[in-house]
Structures are given as C-alpha cells and as structure tokens.
Design a protein around this motif. Structure first.
Motif, PDB file in Angstrom:
ATOM      1  N   TYR A   1      32.558  34.463  48.122  1.00 54.36           N
ATOM      2  CA  TYR A   1      33.932  33.998  48.330  1.00 54.36           C
ATOM      3  C   TYR A   1      34.466  33.284  47.090  1.00 54.36           C
ATOM      4  O   TYR A   1      35.589  33.541  46.656  1.00 54.36           O
ATOM      5  CB  TYR A   1      34.032  33.089  49.558  1.00 54.36           C
ATOM      6  N   ARG A   2      33.674  32.402  46.510  1.00 54.76           N
ATOM      7  CA  ARG A   2      34.133  31.702  45.297  1.00 54.76           C
ATOM      8  C   ARG A   2      34.410  32.699  44.171  1.00 54.76           C
ATOM      9  O   ARG A   2      35.381  32.564  43.439  1.00 54.76           O
ATOM     10  CB  ARG A   2      33.124  30.642  44.872  1.00 54.76           C
ATOM     11  N   HIS A   3      33.564  33.700  44.051  1.00 55.98           N
ATOM     12  CA  HIS A   3      33.790  34.742  43.040  1.00 55.98           C
ATOM     13  C   HIS A   3      35.084  35.501  43.337  1.00 55.98           C
ATOM     14  O   HIS A   3      35.861  35.811  42.426  1.00 55.98           O
ATOM     15  CB  HIS A   3      32.595  35.691  42.984  1.00 55.98           C
ATOM     16  N   SER A   4      35.347  35.774  44.614  1.00 62.37           N
ATOM     17  CA  SER A   4      36.574  36.498  44.980  1.00 62.37           C
ATOM     18  C   SER A   4      37.819  35.704  44.575  1.00 62.37           C
ATOM     19  O   SER A   4      38.813  36.289  44.143  1.00 62.37           O
ATOM     20  CB  SER A   4      36.600  36.807  46.481  1.00 62.37           C
ATOM     21  N   LEU A   5      37.761  34.385  44.685  1.00 59.94           N
ATOM     22  CA  LEU A   5      38.906  33.558  44.271  1.00 59.94           C
ATOM     23  C   LEU A   5      39.122  33.640  42.762  1.00 59.94           C
ATOM     24  O   LEU A   5      40.265  33.735  42.303  1.00 59.94           O
ATOM     25  CB  LEU A   5      38.704  32.107  44.707  1.00 59.94           C
ATOM     26  N   ARG A   6      38.038  33.635  41.997  1.00 61.00           N
ATOM     27  CA  ARG A   6      38.164  33.768  40.533  1.00 61.00           C
ATOM     28  C   ARG A   6      38.806  35.108  40.180  1.00 61.00           C
ATOM     29  O   ARG A   6      39.650  35.197  39.284  1.00 61.00           O
ATOM     30  CB  ARG A   6      36.808  33.615  39.854  1.00 61.00           C
ATOM     31  N   LEU A   7      38.398  36.168  40.877  1.00 52.21           N
ATOM     32  CA  LEU A   7      38.965  37.486  40.606  1.00 52.21           C
ATOM     33  C   LEU A   7      40.451  37.536  40.945  1.00 52.21           C
ATOM     34  O   LEU A   7      41.242  38.148  40.224  1.00 52.21           O
ATOM     35  CB  LEU A   7      38.200  38.561  41.374  1.00 52.21           C
ATOM     36  N   LEU A   8      40.854  36.885  42.038  1.00 54.21           N
ATOM     37  CA  LEU A   8      42.280  36.840  42.378  1.00 54.21           C
ATOM     38  C   LEU A   8      43.068  36.069  41.325  1.00 54.21           C
ATOM     39  O   LEU A   8      44.163  36.475  40.944  1.00 54.21           O
ATOM     40  CB  LEU A   8      42.487  36.227  43.764  1.00 54.21           C
ATOM     41  N   LEU A   9      42.522  34.968  40.838  1.00 56.58           N
ATOM     42  CA  LEU A   9      43.202  34.213  39.783  1.00 56.58           C
ATOM     43  C   LEU A   9      43.319  35.039  38.503  1.00 56.58           C
ATOM     44  O   LEU A   9      44.307  34.931  37.782  1.00 56.58           O
ATOM     45  CB  LEU A   9      42.472  32.900  39.502  1.00 56.58           C
ATOM     46  N   ASP A  10      42.318  35.867  38.241  1.00 57.21           N
ATOM     47  CA  ASP A  10      42.344  36.753  37.068  1.00 57.21           C
ATOM     48  C   ASP A  10      43.191  38.002  37.309  1.00 57.21           C
ATOM     49  O   ASP A  10      43.348  38.827  36.410  1.00 57.21           O
ATOM     50  CB  ASP A  10      40.927  37.189  36.697  1.00 57.21           C
ATOM     51  N   LYS A  11      43.689  38.137  38.549  1.00 56.49           N
ATOM     52  CA  LYS A  11      44.492  39.299  38.957  1.00 56.49           C
ATOM     53  C   LYS A  11      43.708  40.609  38.797  1.00 56.49           C
ATOM     54  O   LYS A  11      44.256  41.654  38.516  1.00 56.49           O
ATOM     55  CB  LYS A  11      45.815  39.334  38.206  1.00 56.49           C
ATOM     56  N   ASN A  12      42.407  40.515  39.017  1.00 57.90           N
ATOM     57  CA  ASN A  12      41.519  41.666  38.904  1.00 57.90           C
ATOM     58  C   ASN A  12      41.274  42.229  40.307  1.00 57.90           C
ATOM     59  O   ASN A  12      40.211  42.039  40.898  1.00 57.90           O
ATOM     60  CB  ASN A  12      40.210  41.265  38.229  1.00 57.90           C
ATOM     61  N   ILE A  13      42.274  42.908  40.820  1.00 56.05           N
ATOM     62  CA  ILE A  13      42.207  43.436  42.183  1.00 56.05           C
ATOM     63  C   ILE A  13      41.124  44.507  42.320  1.00 56.05           C
ATOM     64  O   ILE A  13      40.397  44.512  43.320  1.00 56.05           O
ATOM     65  CB  ILE A  13      43.588  43.931  42.656  1.00 56.05           C
ATOM     66  N   PRO A  14      40.945  45.416  41.347  1.00 54.47           N
ATOM     67  CA  PRO A  14      39.855  46.391  41.501  1.00 54.47           C
ATOM     68  C   PRO A  14      38.484  45.717  41.685  1.00 54.47           C
ATOM     69  O   PRO A  14      37.697  46.140  42.528  1.00 54.47           O
ATOM     70  CB  PRO A  14      39.918  47.216  40.223  1.00 54.47           C
ATOM     71  N   ALA A  15      38.204  44.675  40.911  1.00 57.22           N
ATOM     72  CA  ALA A  15      36.922  43.975  41.064  1.00 57.22           C
ATOM     73  C   ALA A  15      36.866  43.228  42.391  1.00 57.22           C
ATOM     74  O   ALA A  15      35.821  43.163  43.034  1.00 57.22           O
ATOM     75  CB  ALA A  15      36.698  43.017  39.893  1.00 57.22           C
ATOM     76  N   TRP A  16      38.014  42.673  42.830  1.00 53.42           N
ATOM     77  CA  TRP A  16      38.064  41.990  44.128  1.00 53.42           C
ATOM     78  C   TRP A  16      37.745  42.982  45.248  1.00 53.42           C
ATOM     79  O   TRP A  16      36.940  42.690  46.131  1.00 53.42           O
ATOM     80  CB  TRP A  16      39.443  41.341  44.329  1.00 53.42           C
ATOM     81  N   VAL A  17      38.346  44.152  45.203  1.00 54.83           N
ATOM     82  CA  VAL A  17      38.066  45.181  46.211  1.00 54.83           C
ATOM     83  C   VAL A  17      36.608  45.620  46.115  1.00 54.83           C
ATOM     84  O   VAL A  17      35.986  45.954  47.128  1.00 54.83           O
ATOM     85  CB  VAL A  17      39.037  46.371  46.064  1.00 54.83           C
ATOM     86  N   GLY A  18      36.035  45.569  44.936  1.00 54.77           N
ATOM     87  CA  GLY A  18      34.636  45.920  44.747  1.00 54.77           C
ATOM     88  C   GLY A  18      33.668  45.011  45.483  1.00 54.77           C
ATOM     89  O   GLY A  18      32.498  45.359  45.662  1.00 54.77           O
ATOM     90  N   LEU A  19      34.141  43.860  45.931  1.00 49.50           N
ATOM     91  CA  LEU A  19      33.304  42.941  46.699  1.00 49.50           C
ATOM     92  C   LEU A  19      33.199  43.342  48.169  1.00 49.50           C
ATOM     93  O   LEU A  19      32.489  42.691  48.940  1.00 49.50           O
ATOM     94  CB  LEU A  19      33.867  41.510  46.619  1.00 49.50           C
ATOM     95  N   TRP A  20      33.907  44.388  48.560  1.00 47.93           N
ATOM     96  CA  TRP A  20      33.976  44.800  49.962  1.00 47.93           C
ATOM     97  C   TRP A  20      32.991  45.904  50.300  1.00 47.93           C
ATOM     98  O   TRP A  20      32.763  46.803  49.489  1.00 47.93           O
ATOM     99  CB  TRP A  20      35.393  45.302  50.275  1.00 47.93           C
ATOM    100  N   ALA A  21      32.473  45.860  51.518  1.00 51.19           N
ATOM    101  CA  ALA A  21      31.689  46.967  52.068  1.00 51.19           C
ATOM    102  C   ALA A  21      32.641  48.128  52.339  1.00 51.19           C
ATOM    103  O   ALA A  21      33.833  47.913  52.606  1.00 51.19           O
ATOM    104  CB  ALA A  21      31.000  46.538  53.360  1.00 51.19           C
TER     105      ALA A  21
END
Length: 144
Positions: free
Chosen positions: A14-34
């Motif tokens: 979850y903490r990593h997902s917040l960093r990705l959202l702040l970086d506006k890195n949506i592809p990497a954020w989606v990559g955290l999903w099953a």
C-alpha cells in the motif's frame, strides 16, 4: 544460496502504491494488482462505477487519473492491521489540485485493502466523490 524472499506485506504494497500515485505512474500502480483483483466504490453515486473486476478494468479506470487530479501528497496516512494478516484498513487524506479547474483537492479516504502473494486482490474505497465540489467530474477523467 539465498533464502527465497517473501511477498511484500499489505502495508508495504500500500505504501508503495501511494508513491506510485504521487509519481503519476499508473502503469506501475496497476502492476501491483492481481489479474482478478476487484476495486469497489460502495458510496459511488448513480452513473459512476461501483465495482471494477479484473486488472484490465482497473487499468482503464485509473489510466486518465493524473490528467484530472494532480495529487501532491498523502498526509495523515494511518494504516490499521486487522485480524486477517492479508487485510489492512487505511485512513488518509489526498491533497493536490483538480487539473481542469486548478481548484484545490483535499479528500479524506478510508480503504479496506487485501493483498495476497504481494498483489492487491481487493480494494474497497470509501470516499465521497460529492465532497470534491466539482460536479460532473468523476476523477477518472471522463465528464459525466
């Protein structure tokens, strides 16, 4: 030989997902999903999605996010453990601006998140889209 690494904990993911959202890195954020992950919005108003099933649907929903909300920070993040070690409850604020109007964005969220094998499998987002003060914008980018 090194020991196998264990999957990331729900808190770490979850903490990593917040960093990705702040970086506006949506592809990497989606990559955290099953692949079969589910994102739910129990308080979504009529006409807005209440449930997204699968990584592809979550990607389509989130892809335009940075074009509409410019989040600068997530202050006041509080993560609570539950009796299920794979599930956490998160209280937090997101602050930034709405891109289209340059209006301030300050939203309080509560999320119930389940992570299995290092991937998000369930995310129930209890936020109030009406509190944003911008009727007609659904924060995924499409005007209603």
């Amino acid at each position: 030989m090194s020991a196998p690494t264990s999957p990331a904990s729900p808190v770490d993911v979850y903490r990593h997902s917040l960093r990705l959202l702040l970086d506006k890195n949506i592809p990497a954020w989606v990559g955290l999903w099953a692949e079969d992950g589910v994102m739910e919005f129990p308080f979504a108003p009529q006409g807005w999605p209440r449930r997204l099933e699968g990584k592809e649907a979550i990607d389509a929903y989130m892809r335009p996010y940075p074009d509409h909300i410019d989040v600068h920070d997530f202050p006041d993040v509080r993560i609570h453990q539950t009796t299920d070690p794979q599930t956490i409850v998160v209280e937090m604020r997101g602050v930034g601006r709405l891109v289209e109007t340059d209006s301030p964005y300050d939203m309080t969220y509560i999320a119930v998140v389940t992570v299995q094998d290092g991937l998000i499998t369930s995310y129930r987002d209890y936020w109030n889209p009406l509190a944003a003060g911008e009727p007609g914008i659904d924060f995924t980018g499409s005007s209603r």
